[in-house]
Scaffold this active site. Structure first.
Site, PDB file in Angstrom:
ATOM      1  N   LYS A  27       0.840  -1.209   0.000  1.00 53.60           N
ATOM      2  CA  LYS A  27       0.000   0.000   0.000  1.00 53.60           C
ATOM      3  C   LYS A  27       0.872   1.255   0.000  1.00 53.60           C
ATOM      4  CE  LYS A  27      -4.197  -1.819   0.340  1.00 53.60           C
ATOM      5  NZ  LYS A  27      -5.199  -1.852  -0.661  1.00 53.60           N
ATOM      6  N   LYS A  62      -2.804 -11.866  -8.279  1.00 59.27           N
ATOM      7  CA  LYS A  62      -4.067 -12.167  -7.602  1.00 59.27           C
ATOM      8  C   LYS A  62      -5.165 -11.265  -8.159  1.00 59.27           C
ATOM      9  CE  LYS A  62      -5.245  -9.917  -3.711  1.00 59.27           C
ATOM     10  NZ  LYS A  62      -6.332  -9.677  -2.790  1.00 59.27           N
ATOM     11  N   LYS A  84      -9.265  -5.680  -7.048  1.00 59.85           N
ATOM     12  CA  LYS A  84      -9.883  -4.460  -7.591  1.00 59.85           C
ATOM     13  C   LYS A  84      -8.836  -3.386  -7.856  1.00 59.85           C
ATOM     14  CE  LYS A  84     -12.813  -4.230  -4.304  1.00 59.85           C
ATOM     15  NZ  LYS A  84     -13.296  -5.486  -3.735  1.00 59.85           N
TER      16      LYS A  84
END
Ligand code: AQP
Length: 339
Positions: free
Chosen positions: A128, A208, A211
């Site tokens: 992140k 993976k 979104k």
């Protein structure tokens, strides 16, 4: 058929003799195939044998979503999606994280036994930080502590999640061990449970399905969207010509066929012998996904048009959990020396 979902507000208390399962899901927009095959299928399955508690984790979503109106909408949409996919309020408790503020209080208490170094090494935090370099907020770092609090406030022992959550779950276990070592046995160590598709790859066939990457297949999308997403899938990159034999073991399309029909070995055989081409295999997969999710999509569309019904389920879920959350906090306060 009319949907009858809303349980009475006076829900029966949780049956304490059954083991408890807990999982959280972010209200971050669409539900994709990875969510369903990797986690939600297990939510549905476990609700019949466990005291199953499922949480829409809007506090967590605040680490990446800063639009209040959107977050509120997505929270309800996620609730409708989970109900449409088979969560039954008579067999499980579905609620929204911010409706039980005890989670955040317990997170603070657990934070005091959690070394910062454990949080800094979390793979999702590192990821992140790279993905949103202008918004490396404190919530991103402390996310796993809140996640541990979500689980242990109900003393859940089983946590259905996808494999991407394994590191977080391990951290929850470490936090539990640290707390129990300092204040005496209080929380059980939660165990992750996986489906037979713990990591669903995205349409790129490499990463993976996610979104934030934008490589999803949106199970409640319109049929044209699902067709477009499936047709964009990367297959076996070594199969250049239509006559080249395919390798089902490394082809994401072939792998996904495992979940949408008992005849997948025949499909694999067609690929291996080049009897069928990748385009045929993708077309078939798209149609199967559309057909498989059509009833749930219909339920979803109906639920989303009845927001009061969804809200009632969520409110009843949060009310049912209040005594449990408060009891755990009282026990923790006493052990930690709080008044
Ligand atoms: N690709 C996946 N394969 C298997 N399981 C998956 N899960 C998510 N993606 C896969 C599992 O779904 C549950 C909910 O995950 P989440 O709350 O992290 O939901 P998400 O926001 O939908 O996940 P994304 O798409 O990966 O989100 P971003 O891109 O925002 O980080 C979890 O149990 C998860 O393991």
């Amino acid at each position: 058929m009319a949907l009858e979902l809303a349980p009475s507000p006076a829900l029966a208390p949780l049956a304490s003799e059954r083991p408890r399962a807990f999982s959280g899901i972010q209200p971050s927009g669409i539900v994709h195939l990875g969510n369903d095959l990797g986690a939600v299928r297990n939510y549905v399955r476990l609700q019949y044998d466990y005291d199953a508690i499922y949480c829409i984790v809007d506090y967590h979503a605040l680490t990446t979503t800063h639009d209040g109106t959107l977050l509120r909408e997505r929270t309800r949409e996620m609730a409708a999606s989970l109900l449409a996919l088979g969560l039954d309020p008579e067999h499980c408790t579905l609620f929204v994280q911010s409706d039980r503020p005890e989670h955040t209080e317990l997170a603070w208490l657990l934070a005091t036994v959690t070394p910062v170094s454990w949080l800094e090494r979390t793979p999702t935090y590192k990821e992140k930080k790279l993905n949103q370099p202008d918004d490396v907020n404190h919530g991103l770092l402390t996310y796993p502590v809140l996640q541990a609090a979500d689980i242990v406030i109900y003393k859940a022992t089983v946590v259905p999640v996808g494999r991407d959550q394994a590191a977080h779950l391990e951290l929850s276990r470490e936090i539990v061990r640290a707390f129990n070592a300092r204040y005496g046995p209080t929380f059980p160590e939660p165990q992750a449970v996986f489906t037979d598709a713990p990591v669903v790859l995205g349409t790129d066939g490499v990463r993976k399905m996610s979104k934030s990457i934008g490589n999803t297949i949106d199970i409640f999308g319109a049929p044209e969207l699902i067709r477009k997403q499936v047709m964009s899938m990367v297959t076996d990159t070594k199969r250049i010509l239509r006559t080249d034999p395919g390798r089902p073991a490394v082809c994401n399309v072939c792998q996904l066929h495992r979940h949408f029909g008992a005849d997948y070995e025949e499909i694999w055989d067609g690929e291996r012998t080049a009897r069928t081409g990748c385009v045929d295999t993708k077309k078939l997969l798209a149609e199967r996904i559309i057909a498989y999710y059509a009833p749930a999509r219909e339920r979803y569309l109906e639920l989303i048009s009845k927001p009061a019904m969804v809200d009632e389920v969520l409110a009843a879920g949060a009310a049912r959990l209040k005594p449990l959350a408060e009891a755990t906090l009282a026990e923790v306060h006493a052990k930690m020396g709080l008044r």
